[in-house]
Design a protein around this motif. Structure first.
Motif, PDB file in Angstrom:
ATOM      1  N   ASP A  69       0.736  -1.090  -0.102  1.00  0.00           N
ATOM      2  CA  ASP A  69      -0.213   0.177  -0.314  1.00  0.00           C
ATOM      3  C   ASP A  69       0.782   1.464  -0.260  1.00  0.00           C
ATOM      4  OD1 ASP A  69      -2.595   0.915   0.095  1.00  0.00           O
ATOM      5  OD2 ASP A  69      -3.002   1.367   1.824  1.00  0.00           O
ATOM      6  N   ILE A  70       0.104   2.256   0.019  1.00  0.00           N
ATOM      7  CA  ILE A  70       0.998   3.370  -0.252  1.00  0.00           C
ATOM      8  C   ILE A  70       2.027   4.414   0.708  1.00  0.00           C
ATOM      9  CG2 ILE A  70       0.927   6.176   0.380  1.00  0.00           C
ATOM     10  CD1 ILE A  70      -1.240   4.755  -1.663  1.00  0.00           C
ATOM     11  N   GLY A  71       1.764   2.801   2.262  1.00  0.00           N
ATOM     12  CA  GLY A  71       3.180   3.743   3.170  1.00  0.00           C
ATOM     13  C   GLY A  71       4.369   3.018   2.450  1.00  0.00           C
ATOM     14  N   THR A  72       4.788   2.008   1.634  1.00  0.00           N
ATOM     15  CA  THR A  72       6.079   1.083   1.284  1.00  0.00           C
ATOM     16  C   THR A  72       6.285   2.850   0.223  1.00  0.00           C
ATOM     17  OG1 THR A  72       5.263  -0.384   1.651  1.00  0.00           O
ATOM     18  CG2 THR A  72       6.863  -0.136  -0.271  1.00  0.00           C
ATOM     19  N   LEU A  73       5.439   3.346  -0.434  1.00  0.00           N
ATOM     20  CA  LEU A  73       5.632   4.313  -1.588  1.00  0.00           C
ATOM     21  C   LEU A  73       6.228   5.831  -1.249  1.00  0.00           C
ATOM     22  CD1 LEU A  73       2.333   4.329  -4.087  1.00  0.00           C
ATOM     23  CD2 LEU A  73       5.329   2.338  -3.751  1.00  0.00           C
ATOM     24  N   VAL A  74       5.460   5.241   0.771  1.00  0.00           N
ATOM     25  CA  VAL A  74       6.266   6.974   0.938  1.00  0.00           C
ATOM     26  C   VAL A  74       7.439   6.852   1.989  1.00  0.00           C
ATOM     27  CG1 VAL A  74       5.545   8.235   3.332  1.00  0.00           C
ATOM     28  CG2 VAL A  74       4.045   7.862   2.207  1.00  0.00           C
ATOM     29  N   ASP A  75       8.066   5.461   1.964  1.00  0.00           N
ATOM     30  CA  ASP A  75       9.290   5.219   1.833  1.00  0.00           C
ATOM     31  C   ASP A  75      10.388   4.714   1.103  1.00  0.00           C
ATOM     32  OD1 ASP A  75       8.492   4.245   4.960  1.00  0.00           O
ATOM     33  OD2 ASP A  75       8.137   1.838   4.179  1.00  0.00           O
ATOM     34  N   ARG A  76       9.373   4.890   0.120  1.00  0.00           N
ATOM     35  CA  ARG A  76      10.564   5.033  -1.214  1.00  0.00           C
ATOM     36  C   ARG A  76      10.295   6.851  -1.249  1.00  0.00           C
ATOM     37  NH1 ARG A  76       8.006   1.312  -5.430  1.00  0.00           N
ATOM     38  NH2 ARG A  76       9.113   2.197  -7.246  1.00  0.00           N
ATOM     39  N   GLY A  77      10.099   7.902  -0.739  1.00  0.00           N
ATOM     40  CA  GLY A  77      10.067   9.528  -1.767  1.00  0.00           C
ATOM     41  C   GLY A  77       8.962   9.725  -1.373  1.00  0.00           C
ATOM     42  N   VAL A  78       7.451   9.353  -1.788  1.00  0.00           N
ATOM     43  CA  VAL A  78       6.225  10.215  -2.080  1.00  0.00           C
ATOM     44  C   VAL A  78       6.367  11.283  -0.724  1.00  0.00           C
ATOM     45  CG1 VAL A  78       3.937   9.454  -2.183  1.00  0.00           C
ATOM     46  CG2 VAL A  78       5.848   8.218  -3.129  1.00  0.00           C
ATOM     47  N   THR A  79       5.785  12.395  -0.864  1.00  0.00           N
ATOM     48  CA  THR A  79       5.557  13.003   0.273  1.00  0.00           C
ATOM     49  C   THR A  79       3.893  13.286   0.244  1.00  0.00           C
ATOM     50  OG1 THR A  79       7.939  14.440  -0.058  1.00  0.00           O
ATOM     51  CG2 THR A  79       5.920  15.074   1.384  1.00  0.00           C
ATOM     52  N   ILE A  80       2.690  13.311   1.820  1.00  0.00           N
ATOM     53  CA  ILE A  80       1.407  13.500   1.527  1.00  0.00           C
ATOM     54  C   ILE A  80       1.575  14.680   1.697  1.00  0.00           C
ATOM     55  CG2 ILE A  80      -0.446  12.769   1.802  1.00  0.00           C
ATOM     56  CD1 ILE A  80       0.934   9.831   1.541  1.00  0.00           C
ATOM     57  N   GLU A  81       0.891  15.795   1.124  1.00  0.00           N
ATOM     58  CA  GLU A  81       0.297  16.758   1.760  1.00  0.00           C
ATOM     59  C   GLU A  81      -1.031  16.970   2.209  1.00  0.00           C
ATOM     60  OE1 GLU A  81       2.083  20.060   0.017  1.00  0.00           O
ATOM     61  OE2 GLU A  81       4.041  19.277   0.844  1.00  0.00           O
ATOM     62  N   VAL A  82      -1.489  17.542   3.262  1.00  0.00           N
ATOM     63  CA  VAL A  82      -3.334  17.797   2.699  1.00  0.00           C
ATOM     64  C   VAL A  82      -3.514  18.857   2.693  1.00  0.00           C
ATOM     65  CG1 VAL A  82      -5.569  17.156   4.428  1.00  0.00           C
ATOM     66  CG2 VAL A  82      -3.793  16.067   4.750  1.00  0.00           C
ATOM     67  N   ASP A  83      -4.239  19.579   1.866  1.00  0.00           N
ATOM     68  CA  ASP A  83      -5.192  20.524   1.463  1.00  0.00           C
ATOM     69  C   ASP A  83      -6.601  20.480   1.035  1.00  0.00           C
ATOM     70  OD1 ASP A  83      -5.426  23.076  -0.016  1.00  0.00           O
ATOM     71  OD2 ASP A  83      -3.556  23.181  -0.954  1.00  0.00           O
ATOM     72  N   ASP A  84      -7.489  21.119   1.994  1.00  0.00           N
ATOM     73  CA  ASP A  84      -8.694  21.326   1.165  1.00  0.00           C
ATOM     74  C   ASP A  84      -9.175  21.365   0.400  1.00  0.00           C
ATOM     75  OD1 ASP A  84      -8.696  22.877   3.147  1.00  0.00           O
ATOM     76  OD2 ASP A  84      -9.939  22.151   4.794  1.00  0.00           O
ATOM     77  N   ARG A  85      -8.505  22.906  -0.057  1.00  0.00           N
ATOM     78  CA  ARG A  85      -9.299  23.775  -0.888  1.00  0.00           C
ATOM     79  C   ARG A  85      -8.682  23.040  -1.996  1.00  0.00           C
ATOM     80  NH1 ARG A  85      -4.185  27.645  -0.965  1.00  0.00           N
ATOM     81  NH2 ARG A  85      -3.279  25.809  -0.327  1.00  0.00           N
ATOM     82  N   PRO A  86     -10.501  23.958  -2.951  1.00  0.00           N
ATOM     83  CA  PRO A  86     -10.523  23.113  -4.579  1.00  0.00           C
ATOM     84  C   PRO A  86      -9.483  22.839  -5.366  1.00  0.00           C
ATOM     85  CG  PRO A  86     -12.024  25.189  -4.262  1.00  0.00           C
ATOM     86  CD  PRO A  86     -10.747  24.920  -2.677  1.00  0.00           C
ATOM     87  N   LEU A  87      -9.722  21.847  -6.294  1.00  0.00           N
ATOM     88  CA  LEU A  87      -8.411  21.863  -6.816  1.00  0.00           C
ATOM     89  C   LEU A  87      -7.616  22.407  -8.093  1.00  0.00           C
ATOM     90  CD1 LEU A  87      -6.296  19.596  -8.608  1.00  0.00           C
ATOM     91  CD2 LEU A  87      -7.883  19.448  -9.851  1.00  0.00           C
ATOM     92  N   THR A  88      -7.998  23.459  -8.570  1.00  0.00           N
ATOM     93  CA  THR A  88      -7.295  24.447  -9.218  1.00  0.00           C
ATOM     94  C   THR A  88      -6.889  26.023  -8.191  1.00  0.00           C
ATOM     95  OG1 THR A  88      -8.858  25.021 -10.962  1.00  0.00           O
ATOM     96  CG2 THR A  88      -7.764  26.941 -10.453  1.00  0.00           C
ATOM     97  N   ASP A  89      -6.703  25.617  -7.079  1.00  0.00           N
ATOM     98  CA  ASP A  89      -6.743  26.571  -6.411  1.00  0.00           C
ATOM     99  C   ASP A  89      -5.032  25.865  -5.196  1.00  0.00           C
ATOM    100  OD1 ASP A  89      -8.381  29.562  -6.083  1.00  0.00           O
ATOM    101  OD2 ASP A  89      -9.899  28.063  -4.487  1.00  0.00           O
ATOM    102  N   ALA A  90      -5.570  25.022  -4.869  1.00  0.00           N
ATOM    103  CA  ALA A  90      -4.275  23.735  -4.026  1.00  0.00           C
ATOM    104  C   ALA A  90      -3.258  23.665  -5.580  1.00  0.00           C
ATOM    105  CB  ALA A  90      -4.914  22.089  -3.987  1.00  0.00           C
ATOM    106  N   VAL A  91      -3.570  23.549  -6.430  1.00  0.00           N
ATOM    107  CA  VAL A  91      -2.650  23.503  -8.004  1.00  0.00           C
ATOM    108  C   VAL A  91      -1.769  24.524  -7.953  1.00  0.00           C
ATOM    109  CG1 VAL A  91      -1.504  23.343  -9.520  1.00  0.00           C
ATOM    110  CG2 VAL A  91      -2.906  21.269  -8.853  1.00  0.00           C
ATOM    111  N   ASN A  92      -2.080  25.740  -8.547  1.00  0.00           N
ATOM    112  CA  ASN A  92      -1.848  27.232  -8.056  1.00  0.00           C
ATOM    113  C   ASN A  92      -1.024  27.377  -7.337  1.00  0.00           C
ATOM    114  OD1 ASN A  92      -2.831  27.608 -10.730  1.00  0.00           O
ATOM    115  ND2 ASN A  92      -4.728  28.343 -10.606  1.00  0.00           N
ATOM    116  N   THR A  93      -1.494  27.523  -6.086  1.00  0.00           N
ATOM    117  CA  THR A  93      -0.668  28.030  -4.919  1.00  0.00           C
ATOM    118  C   THR A  93       1.186  26.919  -5.216  1.00  0.00           C
ATOM    119  OG1 THR A  93      -1.949  28.070  -3.362  1.00  0.00           O
ATOM    120  CG2 THR A  93      -0.159  27.683  -2.126  1.00  0.00           C
ATOM    121  N   ARG A  94       0.916  25.939  -5.766  1.00  0.00           N
ATOM    122  CA  ARG A  94       2.239  25.163  -5.430  1.00  0.00           C
ATOM    123  C   ARG A  94       2.390  25.811  -6.832  1.00  0.00           C
ATOM    124  NH1 ARG A  94      -0.956  23.151  -2.882  1.00  0.00           N
ATOM    125  NH2 ARG A  94       0.137  21.611  -0.879  1.00  0.00           N
ATOM    126  N   LEU A  95       2.146  26.086  -7.828  1.00  0.00           N
ATOM    127  CA  LEU A  95       3.086  27.046  -9.216  1.00  0.00           C
ATOM    128  C   LEU A  95       3.727  28.078  -8.401  1.00  0.00           C
ATOM    129  CD1 LEU A  95       0.543  26.057 -11.870  1.00  0.00           C
ATOM    130  CD2 LEU A  95       2.663  25.160 -11.772  1.00  0.00           C
TER     131      LEU A  95
END
Length: 225
Positions: A69-95
């Motif tokens: 499951d996802i835990g193994t992928l986290v061990d390999r370098g995946v990061t998980i962030e929580v952002d409950d805003r709409p998709l457009t807003d969440a992506v534009n913040t990172r852009l």
């Protein structure tokens, strides 16, 4: 390069309600996310999941499919962030905050492969878009610092327009595997036809009892158990 994978954790795949229960939709959505993350990792990049709610990583294998499951992928370098805003807003913040190219890959691209993603990641255009069927944007790579997304409506056309407004070079990446996102029951047919049993999503769908049925020359979905 930063690779962002948006994930709707709270209301997964509502358009599959006619064929899957809530728990099944949740399991399939998580399986597809795992497949997308795996494919990205195999390109040599470490993706960031931007989840609308806390996504608990499990380090154990799924008892039905046997896939880690996802835990193994986290061990390999995946990061998980929580952002409950709409998709457009969440992506534009990172852009806006990025200091270099940003790729955005949707979490329901169950057929995505490292080769298909490498083609997108290797573009030299300021903006590269892998459109989905119906006019959506399934994946993109933005190198132009002024580019921002708008995921409402026919977002592929909107993103082409936005690229033109900022005088950014634009490339459309023609890829069947990136164009196929799983939203509707008919999309599950594509997963059954073109998926690999090494992938979490196909194994999950088969474990639910789904199979292909061909009648009058048309391939459809059936549940055998």
């Amino acid at each position: 390069m930063q690779v962002v994978v948006p994930f709707a954790a709270e209301s997964p795949k509502t358009r599959l309600e006619s064929v899957l229960s809530f728990s099944e939709r949740e399991a399939l959505a998580r399986a597809m996310l795992g497949d997308v993350l795996e494919a990205i990792l195999e390109t040599g990049h470490e993706p960031t999941v931007v989840s609308t709610a806390r996504l608990s990583p499990e380090s154990e294998s799924d008892p039905v499919t046997g896939h880690a499951d996802i835990g193994t992928l986290v061990d390999r370098g995946v990061t998980i962030e929580v952002d409950d805003r709409p998709l457009t807003d969440a992506v534009n913040t990172r852009l806006t905050a990025a200091n270099g190219p940003v790729a955005v890959v949707m979490a329901d691209l169950a057929l995505a492969t490292p080769d298909a993603l490498t083609k997108l990641f290797a573009t030299t255009a300021d903006v590269a878009i892998a459109p989905g069927l119906g006019g959506g944007t399934n994946a993109l790579l933005a190198s132009h610092p002024e580019f921002r997304v708008d995921y409402h409506g026919a977002s592929y056309l909107d993103h082409c327009r936005i690229a033109g407004e900022i005088d950014a070079s634009l490339e459309t990446v023609d890829s069947f595997r990136l164009a196929t996102d799983v939203d509707e029951p008919t999309d599950l047919v594509e997963l059954l036809v073109h998926g690999s049993e090494r992938q979490r999503a196909l194994s999950t769908l088969l474990a639910f009892g789904f199979d292909l049925e061909t009648t009058a020359g048309r391939t459809d979905l059936r549940r055998v158990k």
